[in-house]
Scaffold this motif. Structure first.
Motif, mmCIF file in Angstrom:
data_model
loop_
_atom_site.group_PDB
_atom_site.id
_atom_site.type_symbol
_atom_site.label_atom_id
_atom_site.label_comp_id
_atom_site.label_asym_id
_atom_site.label_seq_id
_atom_site.Cartn_x
_atom_site.Cartn_y
_atom_site.Cartn_z
ATOM 1 N N PRO A 70 -1.810 3.338 -6.373
ATOM 2 C CA PRO A 70 -1.348 2.211 -5.556
ATOM 3 C C PRO A 70 -2.190 1.978 -4.317
ATOM 4 C CG PRO A 70 0.130 4.082 -5.313
ATOM 5 C CD PRO A 70 -0.806 4.413 -6.431
ATOM 6 N N TYR A 71 -2.847 3.020 -3.820
ATOM 7 C CA TYR A 71 -3.651 2.858 -2.612
ATOM 8 C C TYR A 71 -4.924 2.061 -2.882
ATOM 9 C CZ TYR A 71 -0.368 6.248 -0.822
ATOM 10 O OH TYR A 71 0.800 6.873 -0.450
ATOM 11 N N PHE A 72 -5.239 1.842 -4.139
ATOM 12 C CA PHE A 72 -6.374 1.002 -4.506
ATOM 13 C C PHE A 72 -5.944 -0.397 -4.928
ATOM 14 C CE2 PHE A 72 -8.709 5.070 -6.019
ATOM 15 C CZ PHE A 72 -9.045 5.362 -4.710
ATOM 16 N N TYR A 73 -4.713 -0.528 -5.464
ATOM 17 C CA TYR A 73 -4.328 -1.767 -6.127
ATOM 18 C C TYR A 73 -3.193 -2.532 -5.446
ATOM 19 C CZ TYR A 73 -7.225 -0.263 -10.043
ATOM 20 O OH TYR A 73 -8.285 0.127 -10.824
ATOM 21 N N VAL A 74 -2.475 -1.891 -4.551
ATOM 22 C CA VAL A 74 -1.334 -2.559 -3.928
ATOM 23 C C VAL A 74 -1.688 -2.957 -2.498
ATOM 24 C CG1 VAL A 74 1.102 -2.344 -3.288
ATOM 25 C CG2 VAL A 74 0.269 -1.264 -5.380
ATOM 26 N N TYR A 75 -1.307 -4.174 -2.127
ATOM 27 C CA TYR A 75 -1.565 -4.745 -0.809
ATOM 28 C C TYR A 75 -1.079 -3.787 0.282
ATOM 29 C CZ TYR A 75 -1.654 -8.609 2.626
ATOM 30 O OH TYR A 75 -1.922 -9.435 3.696
ATOM 31 N N ASN A 76 -1.950 -3.509 1.248
ATOM 32 C CA ASN A 76 -1.631 -2.516 2.280
ATOM 33 C C ASN A 76 -0.324 -2.810 3.012
ATOM 34 O OD1 ASN A 76 -3.779 -0.809 1.847
ATOM 35 N ND2 ASN A 76 -5.135 -1.871 3.276
ATOM 36 N N ALA A 77 -0.048 -4.095 3.250
ATOM 37 C CA ALA A 77 1.168 -4.448 3.983
ATOM 38 C C ALA A 77 2.423 -4.067 3.200
ATOM 39 C CB ALA A 77 1.171 -5.948 4.292
ATOM 40 N N ILE A 78 2.352 -4.142 1.868
ATOM 41 C CA ILE A 78 3.488 -3.718 1.040
ATOM 42 C C ILE A 78 3.610 -2.201 1.063
ATOM 43 C CG2 ILE A 78 4.327 -3.557 -1.344
ATOM 44 C CD1 ILE A 78 3.366 -6.373 -1.808
ATOM 45 N N LEU A 79 2.464 -1.513 0.961
ATOM 46 C CA LEU A 79 2.491 -0.052 1.004
ATOM 47 C C LEU A 79 3.060 0.466 2.316
ATOM 48 C CD1 LEU A 79 -0.878 1.090 -0.626
ATOM 49 C CD2 LEU A 79 1.425 1.373 -1.531
ATOM 50 N N SER A 80 2.718 -0.205 3.403
ATOM 51 C CA SER A 80 3.177 0.267 4.715
ATOM 52 C C SER A 80 4.682 0.113 4.879
ATOM 53 C CB SER A 80 2.448 -0.491 5.830
ATOM 54 O OG SER A 80 2.839 -1.848 5.864
ATOM 55 N N ARG A 81 5.288 -0.725 4.049
ATOM 56 C CA ARG A 81 6.737 -0.945 4.117
ATOM 57 C C ARG A 81 7.469 -0.268 2.964
ATOM 58 N NH1 ARG A 81 3.804 -4.691 6.305
ATOM 59 N NH2 ARG A 81 4.508 -5.946 8.079
ATOM 60 N N SER A 82 6.757 0.586 2.240
ATOM 61 C CA SER A 82 7.342 1.228 1.064
ATOM 62 C C SER A 82 7.077 2.735 1.090
ATOM 63 C CB SER A 82 6.751 0.634 -0.224
ATOM 64 O OG SER A 82 6.869 -0.769 -0.251
#
Length: 423
Positions: free
Chosen positions: A133-145
């Motif tokens: 996910p750290y390569f494929y998911v938008y950072n803003a979504i990761l930061s909230r998940s």
């Protein structure tokens, strides 16, 4: 028509889930979160068939949230808005839980739309992906998940599910399905930690014997129907790079058995080109100057493999892999060029000494005429002390002799010559 076995056998509680005890076991973090009833946005990361969708369904049931499912390969922005439209309706009085499978296929704009509804609390998101996910998911979504990694299910855990599957299939058939010794264990092992594949294999085996008077599943049948199910391989996915990485690291680590295992996985997936390329890299990078003769040998093996193709290609490649794994190792050449390139990238260049320039005449700006290059072959031992590095890099040292027999012999040779000419 009956639902697929994988759906009928799907666990209804956390205790029924096979595997994932590192996050779902007693007092483990994901289990505590689920039991708290306060569900945050989450990303489930791991291979297919290991329980990501199942756990999301259990979360929705235990939290009494309305579960909506979308798949990143087919869903659109309009589909996301349709899900949000269900917020505050009678069927979603406790909120909406969106399970988005394969989120890596959402483009940036789609993920940004998703982010809008996550931020305002319209929905709770559980996204799943088989890729990092750290390569494929938008950072803003990761930061909230919160990211949770799901791992391939252990063979013993899969075997439990396979036994249960055959019990259910026997009930469907109205008579007991007899299994030859080792069938359950084989299916559990061959599925590569993918429970869904194991269920599909059990269902296929049952379908093949359904018309028999006394249905019996043999090892031969199980092997035929599960023969490639252990292969987790996508040439653009993490598994591809994981196998290649393990392949080279096993050769570098001088473990021929592990190297052959990963070679077999590459060849079983039909990826001859990647196996050949990584083998050539390892011969140069990891054996290198400890035994430089290996480079043309491995190149010949690679050429032979590419010429004959699979399955025969496995033979020269196996020879070359064993040779590379058991050869002495040195990365002095790679370390030397990397050090030199760091200086070049940092702008440490300097003017090439005039003795080395391709100069055939002297301009008016040159006070001392002549190039003054001395030809080493005109001197004893084909060597003389002469400046080769630019003035700005005098004293720089990039290459350091490895501690192997080959490089130490060269080191002794040159130390002897330089000592003789300095006396």
């Amino acid at each position: 028509m009956n639902a697929p076995l994988a759906d009928r056998i799907r666990p209804k509680t956390l205790d029924d889930v096979v595997g994932q005890q590192h996050i779902l076991g007693p007092n483990k973090v994901l289990r505590r979160i689920i039991e708290s009833g306060t569900i945050p946005n989450m990303v489930f990361y791991g291979p297919s068939g290991v329980g990501k969708t199942t756990v999301a369904s259990i979360i929705a049931k235990q939290s009494h949230m309305h579960l909506c499912k979308l798949n990143g390969t087919t869903a659109s922005t309009a589909d996301i808005r349709d899900v949000v439209a269900q917020v505050n309706t009678l069927q979603a009085v406790n909120g909406v839980l969106l399970y988005l499978d394969e989120i890596q296929y959402f483009n940036k704009k789609q993920q940004q739309t998703l982010l809008e509804f996550i931020e305002n609390g319209s929905i709770t998101l559980i996204a799943s992906t088989t890729e990092n996910p750290y390569f494929y998911v938008y950072n803003a979504i990761l930061s909230r998940s919160t990211v949770f990694e799901f791992k391939p299910v252990e063979k013993e855990e899969v075997a439990r599910a396979v036994d249960r599957a055959f019990r259910i299939l026997s009930e469907d058939l109205g008579e007991e399905i007899r299994l030859e010794d080792g069938v359950t264990s084989y299916i559990a092992s061959a599925c590569g930690g993918d429970v869904r594949k194991a269920m599909n294999a059990a269902e296929l085996c049952t379908a093949a014997v359904r018309s028999e008077d006394e249905p019996r599943i043999t090892m031969e049948l199980a092997e035929q129907l599960t023969q490639r199910s252990a292969m987790r391989y996508d040439r653009d996915g993490d598994a591809h790079y994981d196998i290649l990485s393990a392949f080279q690291k096993s050769m570098r680590g001088s473990d021929p058995d592990a190297a052959l295992h990963y070679l077999a996985r590459l060849l079983e997936a039909g990826d001859l080109a990647s196996a050949c390329r990584r083998l050539m890299v390892c011969a140069c990078e990891d054996v290198g100057l400890a035994w430089p003769q290996i480079i043309p040998i491995v190149k010949a093996a690679v050429d032979a493999a590419m010429m004959v193709g699979l399955p025969e290609a496995r033979i020269p490649l196996a020879d070359a892999v064993i040779l590379t794994a058991t050869a002495p190792k040195s990365n002095s050449g790679e370390s030397a060029i990397d050090a030199a390139m760091r200086d070049v990238k940092a702008g440490k260049l300097g003017v090439i000494p005039r003795t080395l320039q391709n100069v055939h005449y002297d301009g008016s700006d040159v006070a001392k005429k002549g190039q003054f290059y001395r030809y080493p072959h005109d001197y004893p031992d084909h060597w003389l002390d002469q400046q080769y590095l630019p003035d700005a890099l005098l004293g720089a040292s990039y290459y350091h002799y490895g501690d192997n027999k080959n490089e130490q012999a060269f080191k002794a040779y040159w130390e002897n010559i330089k000592r003789k000419h300095s006396s």
